[in-house]
Write a protein that holds these residues in place. Structure first.
Motif, PDB file in Angstrom:
ATOM      1  N   GLU A   1      -5.214   1.190   2.707  1.00  0.00           N
ATOM      2  CA  GLU A   1      -5.009   0.102   3.664  1.00  0.00           C
ATOM      3  C   GLU A   1      -5.037   0.630   5.095  1.00  0.00           C
ATOM      4  OE1 GLU A   1      -2.956  -2.880   6.203  1.00  0.00           O
ATOM      5  OE2 GLU A   1      -2.401  -0.794   5.882  1.00  0.00           O
ATOM      6  N   GLU A   2      -4.465   1.809   5.302  1.00  0.00           N
ATOM      7  CA  GLU A   2      -4.417   2.368   6.658  1.00  0.00           C
ATOM      8  C   GLU A   2      -5.779   2.893   7.102  1.00  0.00           C
ATOM      9  OE1 GLU A   2      -2.061   1.562   8.325  1.00  0.00           O
ATOM     10  OE2 GLU A   2      -0.134   1.746   7.298  1.00  0.00           O
TER      11      GLU A   2
ATOM     12  N   HIS B   1       0.838  -1.206   0.000  1.00  0.00           N
ATOM     13  CA  HIS B   1       0.000   0.000   0.000  1.00  0.00           C
ATOM     14  C   HIS B   1       0.867   1.248   0.000  1.00  0.00           C
ATOM     15  CE1 HIS B   1       0.476   0.691   4.425  1.00  0.00           C
ATOM     16  NE2 HIS B   1       0.559  -0.625   4.460  1.00  0.00           N
TER      17      HIS B   1
ATOM     18  N   ASP C   1       6.400   1.232   6.517  1.00  0.00           N
ATOM     19  CA  ASP C   1       4.999   0.819   6.315  1.00  0.00           C
ATOM     20  C   ASP C   1       4.275   1.821   5.446  1.00  0.00           C
ATOM     21  OD1 ASP C   1       2.525  -0.355   6.566  1.00  0.00           O
ATOM     22  OD2 ASP C   1       2.153   0.379   8.581  1.00  0.00           O
ATOM     23  N   ASP C   2       4.283   1.669   4.093  1.00  0.00           N
ATOM     24  CA  ASP C   2       4.756   0.463   3.451  1.00  0.00           C
ATOM     25  C   ASP C   2       5.547   0.832   2.200  1.00  0.00           C
ATOM     26  OD1 ASP C   2       4.840  -2.372   2.957  1.00  0.00           O
ATOM     27  OD2 ASP C   2       3.143  -2.171   1.626  1.00  0.00           O
TER      28      ASP C   2
ATOM     29  N   ASP D   1       4.334  -6.324   3.022  1.00  0.00           N
ATOM     30  CA  ASP D   1       3.810  -5.388   4.028  1.00  0.00           C
ATOM     31  C   ASP D   1       3.895  -5.986   5.437  1.00  0.00           C
ATOM     32  OD1 ASP D   1       2.543  -3.160   5.132  1.00  0.00           O
ATOM     33  OD2 ASP D   1       0.534  -3.917   4.734  1.00  0.00           O
TER      34      ASP D   1
END
Ligand SMILES: [Zn+2]
Length: 466
Positions: free
Chosen positions: A154-155, A87, A120-121, A181
């Motif tokens: 994603e977060e 991501h 990340d990431d 990830d």
């Protein structure tokens, strides 16, 4: 294969400079004010991928954040197709004052790149792109067909991933998903994740009367909603720490001897975990080590409980209602759709007739697991061993992510090649990426393509049924 070590040595600083430029874009997906930055991050990555020799596209579904799709499909029909998942969005950076150098002004210090997203990431997507750029430049080809799916939300919990996979799943079709990830347990302990836990999250609402009652007038006869809920939830686990709901463990795949040997070989100090968390003990399911319980076994947690009078001073009531949030981490092959009704039935059976109770769900995530002896895991482990100069251990991740959704939609298992470290402070101030591990990541990625292309692996990946 072109010499990846020479490339990494020659390009070491240039690679970090390139990654730093990308990390300077504050692609915080949870903050609408950064929507333009998330798009800029996607476009920036697409540019890096084009320069590496990949064909790219920026895609989204259902109003979701832009994801980057990329492909290089020149390895032929006999070679397996690997879809790399990562991501490009990041966590918010606050509290800003806690950062030694600003989160979006990437800085190299003490052998680490310090920036939000370094580990990340973005760093972990970048080591894959860097490996591909080198291989395509040096050899003109890759040993396998490669696709990328680099999410932009994603977060934020991947809210549109199901819609995305429904719409674009065909383009992402592959023989193996390579998740870029995750992390390693320590710098000197190369290790590969093989599973992620699932999750269900529920609320219990319990009522004993239309309204609170006077405890002087009715105390001794009226049922107490808070007491009823506490008594009910107190039975969630038995004396051995197992979840006491009938059928809860029916679909749990037991840990294999090899897996348990890997868990036992991981560096773990219960006293250190107590010190880090500040807890006085590590209670849990009998018969399993703390590490096994933290990632390889189902859990039940009461996340919150409320009801009755909680204000200042005293109020002599018998509460009429009480509520709790309860969540469960799941392991393969537990299915949220089967377990939620089991929990609801358990609650109804335990609640006395004079209690009105209801259960509602906030949704579930399926667990994901790839057996240690899966050819993809064995190949990834060989690649990591070559890059790190040491045989890796396998372990599991205790958290939950979209990996199973990917596996189900693409009909392929997940393997995890990640170089994040526990000290990288992901999601926290002063996030960093250990550059030595990043460089090993570039090498591991290149070696993995080679390992996945070996005839016996390629055949097994392309035809899992044999
Ligand atoms: Zn991540």
């Amino acid at each position: 294969m072109a010499d990846i070590d020479t490339f990494v040595q020659a390009e070491a600083d240039a690679l970090v400079a390139e990654l730093s430029e990308w990390c300077a874009i504050p692609s915080v997906s949870s903050d609408p004010e950064h929507a333009a930055d998330v798009r800029r991050s996607a476009e920036h990555l697409a540019g890096l991928m084009e320069a590496a020799g990949l064909d790219t596209d920026i895609l989204s579904s259902d109003g979701g954040q832009p994801a980057v799709y990329a492909e290089w499909l020149g390895a032929g029909a006999e070679a397996p197709t690997i879809t790399i998942y990562g991501h490009h969005d990041v966590q918010p950076a606050d509290p800003l004052e806690a950062w030694t150098t600003p989160p979006f002004e990437p800085t190299v210090r003490d052998g680490c790149l310090h920036a939000r997203g370094a580990s990340d990431d973005k760093g972990q997507v970048h080591f894959q792109v860097a490996a591909i750029r080198h291989l395509l430049a040096a050899d003109g080809r890759l040993p396998v067909n490669v696709k990328f799916f680099v999410e932009g939300e994603e977060e934020s919990g991947s809210p549109t991933i199901d819609a995305f996979l429904g719409e674009h799943g065909d383009r992402l079709a592959c023989d193996l998903v390579c998740v870029s990830d995750t992390g390693m347990v320590a710098e000197d302990v190369p290790s590969l994740v093989t599973a992620m836990r699932g999750l269900i999250y529920l609320q219990v609402d319990l009522r004993t009367a239309p309204a609170d009652l006077h405890s002087g007038s009715f105390g001794g006869v009226a049922p107490n909603a808070v007491a009823e809920l506490v008594a009910l939830l107190a039975g969630l686990k038995d004396d051995a720490g197992r979840i006491a709901i009938d059928g809860w463990y029916d679909d749990v795949v037991p840990l294999t001897d090899e897996e348990r040997a890997n868990f036992a070989a991981l560096p773990f100090d219960p006293e250190q975990l107590k010190a880090v968390t500040g807890v006085g003990d590590l209670p849990g399911e009998a018969g399993f080590s703390p590490l096994e319980r933290m990632s390889g076994r189902p859990t039940a947690d009461i996340n919150g409980i409320w009801g009755g009078f909680t204000g200042v001073g005293s109020k002599t009531i018998i509460p009429a209602e009480a509520h709790a949030k309860v969540s469960f981490r799941l392991v393969a092959d537990q299915d949220p759709a089967r377990l939620e009704p089991l929990f609801e039935r358990w609650v109804r059976e335990r609640a006395p007739d004079h209690v009105e109770v209801s259960v509602s769900s906030f949704g579930g995530v399926k667990p994901s697991m790839t057996p240690l002896d899966h050819p993809g895991n064995r190949a990834a482990a060989r690649a990591v061993a070559r890059a790190f100069g040491k045989e890796p251990l396998f372990y599991r991740e205790g958290g939950s992510g979209p990996e199973r959704a990917l596996s189900d939609a693409l009909g392929a298992a997940c393997v995890y090649i990640g170089v994040m470290l526990p000290e990288d402070r992901i999601h926290a101030p002063n996030e960093r990426l250990l550059l030595a591990n990043y460089y090993r990541g570039v090498r591991a990625a290149a070696y993995a393509f080679e390992e996945f292309a070996k005839p016996e692996v390629a055949t097994a990946l392309r035809d899992p049924a044999g």
